[in-house]
Scaffold this motif. Sequence first.
Motif, short mmCIF file in Angstrom:
data_model
loop_
_atom_site.label_atom_id
_atom_site.label_comp_id
_atom_site.label_asym_id
_atom_site.label_seq_id
_atom_site.Cartn_x
_atom_site.Cartn_y
_atom_site.Cartn_z
N MET A 1 -1.35 9.70 10.89
CA MET A 1 0.01 9.38 11.30
C MET A 1 0.27 7.89 11.13
N THR A 2 -0.71 7.07 11.23
CA THR A 2 -0.52 5.63 11.08
C THR A 2 0.05 5.29 9.70
N GLY A 3 -0.42 5.96 8.66
CA GLY A 3 0.08 5.72 7.31
C GLY A 3 1.56 6.00 7.20
N ALA A 4 2.01 7.09 7.80
CA ALA A 4 3.44 7.44 7.77
C ALA A 4 4.26 6.40 8.52
N LEU A 5 3.77 5.97 9.67
CA LEU A 5 4.49 4.95 10.45
C LEU A 5 4.55 3.63 9.70
N ASP A 6 3.47 3.26 9.04
CA ASP A 6 3.47 2.03 8.24
C ASP A 6 4.49 2.14 7.12
N GLY A 7 4.58 3.30 6.49
CA GLY A 7 5.56 3.51 5.42
C GLY A 7 6.99 3.38 5.93
N LEU A 8 7.25 3.93 7.10
CA LEU A 8 8.60 3.82 7.69
C LEU A 8 8.93 2.38 8.06
N ARG A 9 7.95 1.67 8.59
CA ARG A 9 8.18 0.25 8.93
C ARG A 9 8.50 -0.55 7.66
N GLU A 10 7.76 -0.29 6.59
CA GLU A 10 8.00 -0.99 5.33
C GLU A 10 9.39 -0.67 4.80
N HIS A 11 9.80 0.57 4.93
CA HIS A 11 11.13 0.97 4.49
C HIS A 11 12.21 0.16 5.22
N GLN A 12 12.04 -0.03 6.50
CA GLN A 12 13.04 -0.73 7.29
C GLN A 12 13.12 -2.22 6.94
N ARG A 13 12.10 -2.76 6.29
CA ARG A 13 12.10 -4.16 5.89
C ARG A 13 12.84 -4.39 4.58
N ALA A 14 13.31 -3.34 3.94
CA ALA A 14 13.98 -3.47 2.63
C ALA A 14 15.17 -4.43 2.75
N SER A 15 15.39 -5.20 1.72
CA SER A 15 16.49 -6.16 1.75
C SER A 15 17.53 -5.78 0.71
N GLY A 16 18.69 -6.38 0.84
CA GLY A 16 19.76 -6.17 -0.12
C GLY A 16 20.61 -4.94 0.13
N LEU A 17 20.39 -4.25 1.24
CA LEU A 17 21.12 -3.02 1.50
C LEU A 17 22.62 -3.28 1.66
N ALA A 18 22.99 -4.32 2.39
CA ALA A 18 24.41 -4.61 2.61
C ALA A 18 25.13 -4.85 1.28
#
Length: 73
Positions: A1-18
């Motif tokens: 489960m840690t791998g999935a949570l790390d992936g979600l955290r990385e996703h939330q750090r994405a830039s340029g969305l706005a």
Amino acid sequence: MTGALDGLREHQRASGLAERLKIALMVLGPENQPLTPQQPGSLDHFHTQGLVPTADLAQLAEVSADMSVLDVG
């Protein structure tokens, strides 16, 4: 489960969305023209990984096919 949570955290750090959303909204029509209810629907999964994070969260929450889920995010 840690791998999935790390992936979600990385996703939330994405830039340029706005900026990407601004460009997508410009494609939908002129700024002074109201959007139809259907137009923003094309942006429903407009984030870095599309539907992938939703599926990941459903798996983490152990959502099954016989369940109903309200997505308020």
